[in-house]
Design a protein around this motif. Structure first.
Motif, PDB file in Angstrom:
ATOM      1  N   VAL A 104      62.162  89.073  39.075  1.00  0.00           N
ATOM      2  CA  VAL A 104      61.850  88.102  38.023  1.00  0.00           C
ATOM      3  C   VAL A 104      60.404  88.178  37.539  1.00  0.00           C
ATOM      4  O   VAL A 104      60.102  87.756  36.418  1.00  0.00           O
ATOM      5  CB  VAL A 104      62.203  86.678  38.515  1.00  0.00           C
ATOM      6  CG1 VAL A 104      61.216  86.202  39.575  1.00  0.00           C
ATOM      7  CG2 VAL A 104      62.292  85.701  37.358  1.00  0.00           C
ATOM      8  N   GLU A 105      59.502  88.738  38.351  1.00  0.00           N
ATOM      9  CA  GLU A 105      58.102  88.814  37.916  1.00  0.00           C
ATOM     10  C   GLU A 105      57.934  89.690  36.682  1.00  0.00           C
ATOM     11  O   GLU A 105      56.950  89.567  35.964  1.00  0.00           O
ATOM     12  CB  GLU A 105      57.210  89.341  39.044  1.00  0.00           C
ATOM     13  CG  GLU A 105      57.091  88.426  40.250  1.00  0.00           C
ATOM     14  CD  GLU A 105      56.286  87.159  40.015  1.00  0.00           C
ATOM     15  OE1 GLU A 105      56.307  86.622  38.886  1.00  0.00           O
ATOM     16  OE2 GLU A 105      55.640  86.699  40.960  1.00  0.00           O
TER      17      GLU A 105
ATOM     18  N   PHE B 141      59.362  89.265  34.095  1.00  0.00           N
ATOM     19  CA  PHE B 141      59.492  88.343  32.958  1.00  0.00           C
ATOM     20  C   PHE B 141      58.389  87.284  32.981  1.00  0.00           C
ATOM     21  O   PHE B 141      58.439  86.322  32.215  1.00  0.00           O
ATOM     22  CB  PHE B 141      60.870  87.677  32.995  1.00  0.00           C
ATOM     23  CG  PHE B 141      62.006  88.641  32.851  1.00  0.00           C
ATOM     24  CD1 PHE B 141      62.518  88.948  31.592  1.00  0.00           C
ATOM     25  CD2 PHE B 141      62.543  89.269  33.957  1.00  0.00           C
ATOM     26  CE1 PHE B 141      63.552  89.860  31.464  1.00  0.00           C
ATOM     27  CE2 PHE B 141      63.583  90.181  33.839  1.00  0.00           C
ATOM     28  CZ  PHE B 141      64.084  90.481  32.586  1.00  0.00           C
ATOM     29  N   SER B 142      57.401  87.457  33.839  1.00  0.00           N
ATOM     30  CA  SER B 142      56.334  86.471  33.985  1.00  0.00           C
ATOM     31  C   SER B 142      55.476  86.379  32.725  1.00  0.00           C
ATOM     32  O   SER B 142      55.099  87.405  32.141  1.00  0.00           O
ATOM     33  CB  SER B 142      55.447  86.839  35.174  1.00  0.00           C
ATOM     34  OG  SER B 142      54.271  86.065  35.173  1.00  0.00           O
TER      35      SER B 142
ATOM     36  N   GLY C 241      50.513  81.842  35.256  1.00  0.00           N
ATOM     37  CA  GLY C 241      50.904  82.511  34.010  1.00  0.00           C
ATOM     38  C   GLY C 241      49.718  82.937  33.175  1.00  0.00           C
ATOM     39  O   GLY C 241      49.861  83.191  31.977  1.00  0.00           O
TER      40      GLY C 241
ATOM     41  N   ASN D 130      60.340  79.831  31.314  1.00  0.00           N
ATOM     42  CA  ASN D 130      61.108  79.908  32.545  1.00  0.00           C
ATOM     43  C   ASN D 130      61.520  81.364  32.720  1.00  0.00           C
ATOM     44  O   ASN D 130      62.361  81.872  31.978  1.00  0.00           O
ATOM     45  CB  ASN D 130      62.330  78.995  32.465  1.00  0.00           C
ATOM     46  CG  ASN D 130      63.095  78.933  33.772  1.00  0.00           C
ATOM     47  OD1 ASN D 130      63.301  79.943  34.439  1.00  0.00           O
ATOM     48  ND2 ASN D 130      63.532  77.735  34.136  1.00  0.00           N
ATOM     49  N   ALA D 131      60.913  82.053  33.687  1.00  0.00           N
ATOM     50  CA  ALA D 131      61.151  83.487  33.842  1.00  0.00           C
ATOM     51  C   ALA D 131      62.605  83.783  34.210  1.00  0.00           C
ATOM     52  O   ALA D 131      63.161  84.799  33.779  1.00  0.00           O
ATOM     53  CB  ALA D 131      60.212  84.060  34.899  1.00  0.00           C
TER      54      ALA D 131
ATOM     55  N   GLU E  90      65.244  86.140  32.247  1.00  0.00           N
ATOM     56  CA  GLU E  90      66.004  87.156  32.971  1.00  0.00           C
ATOM     57  C   GLU E  90      67.497  87.062  32.631  1.00  0.00           C
ATOM     58  O   GLU E  90      68.160  88.074  32.372  1.00  0.00           O
ATOM     59  CB  GLU E  90      65.778  86.961  34.464  1.00  0.00           C
ATOM     60  CG  GLU E  90      66.450  87.951  35.378  1.00  0.00           C
ATOM     61  CD  GLU E  90      66.112  87.637  36.821  1.00  0.00           C
ATOM     62  OE1 GLU E  90      65.445  88.460  37.462  1.00  0.00           O
ATOM     63  OE2 GLU E  90      66.527  86.556  37.319  1.00  0.00           O
TER      64      GLU E  90
END
Length: 343
Positions: free
Chosen positions: A121-122, A124-125, A239, A289-290, A294
């Motif tokens: 998921v990172e 999509f950070s 972020g 919201n990552a 995703e």
């Protein structure tokens, strides 16, 4: 476009995040929550309006896709069954405990012509968005990922639980083969390594130092990247990103500190250095919201037939490096370590 009929397998913390988001996104129709624990599946199903089932087989003919958020040791069996049946899969990281098992899943997905996405998921950070092109062509990377002991993911150690995030990130940034791995680690609370430090050396000369701990009193998710054009510090928790960019004169080698007057040296030391010579800037991307991003990427990949941002091959490659880190730890003399993994 019709919503994708989807199920979430695993009603734990991560499964809950995915289910609550999928229930609200127009791209999906959340059909079911599958979990062997009745109380867990019922509680999450009641929140999302999905059907609670003990086994995903109960709704197999009603779904097109699934999010797999079960313990890592179960990933291969669950995902392989879904892919072989022609279902699209988003599986939480790590894709599997071993690279061999991951490679088999990639082959199955390719053969079935379905999407296989891995939940790193990172990627999509918003911190990466804020950093932008400043991360390209890194020469040195340093990451720290530390937290307290959560009593979750106890079937794996800190490498596959935490460091795997940063392994995936540095592989995507360096875009080069890893030619050497050094690592050391400690098992503090038993079973698996809880503290790890690793150094990855890439064929293109990039070096990455990674630190992960799940027995820390500090919560940190940071990365520093040095390129030929400057320095970038990324804070995944906030972020935000900070860049330090040398002026063109510095990059041309024209800055001569010895030739400066005492007054000018004092001025630069007092703060002007990071305004006029090595220019510091703070960057922030809009809060997002990552996990939602995703999931949206998963939907896009399914609907367009294109690759997700983190496909099965990327997940496989991250696990392959994680295995090399674990072997390097095991080779260190005098290290309290227990190396376990399941196929």
């Amino acid at each position: 476009m019709e919503p994708i009929q989807i199920a979430v397998i695993g009603a734990g913390k991560l499964g809950g995040y995915h289910a609550n988001l999928a229930a609200k996104l127009p791209e999906f129709d959340l059909v079911a929550i599958a979990d062997p624990w009745e109380s867990s599946r019922n509680a999450l199903a009641s929140k999302t309006g999905a059907e609670p089932v003990a086994n995903i087989a109960e709704v197999f003919d009603r779904i097109e896709a699934a999010v797999v958020a079960t313990p890592t040791a179960t990933h291969y069996a669950v995902v392989d069954r879904l892919l072989a049946a022609g279902k699209h899969v988003l599986v939480e990281k790590p894709i599997t405990p071993t690279a061999d098992a991951a490679a088999r899943l990639v082959q199955t997905a390719d053969k079935a012509g379905v999407t296989l996405q891995v939940g790193h998921v990172e990627r999509f950070s918003p911190a990466l968005v804020a950093a932008g092109d400043s991360l390209k062509n890194p020469r040195f990377i340093r990451s720290e990922r530390t937290s307290g002991y959560t009593f979750r993911s106890t079937d794996i150690g800190a490498v596959l639980d935490l460091m795997i995030h940063d392994i995936d990130l540095v592989l995507s940034l360096a875009e080069s083969e890893v030619v050497d791995v050094w690592a050391t680690g400690l098992s503090v609370l038993g079973g698996h390594e809880d503290m790890v430090n690793a150094r990855l050396t890439f064929a293109n000369g990039c070096v990455a130092d990674l630190t992960a701990s799940r027995v820390s009193y500090e919560l940190r998710r940071t990365m520093q990247v040095i390129t030929d054009r400057g320095f970038t510090a990324v804070d995944f928790a906030t972020g935000k990103a900070t860049t330090v960019a040398p002026t063109d004169a510095v990059l041309r080698g024209e800055f001569n500190g010895d030739a400066l007057s005492a007054e000018r040296k004092a001025e630069l030391f007092a703060g002007k250095m990071f305004e006029e010579v090595l220019v510091k800037a703070e960057h922030a991307a809009p809060a997002v919201n990552a996990i939602e991003l995703e999931l949206l990427d998963f939907a896009r990949a399914i609907q367009t037939g294109t690759s997700p941002r983190v496909n099965g091959a990327a997940g496989r490659d991250a696990v392959a490096i994680a295995e090399r880190v674990l072997r390097a730890i095991a080779s260190q003399p005098g290290i309290a370590h227990q190396y376990r993994h399941a196929a």
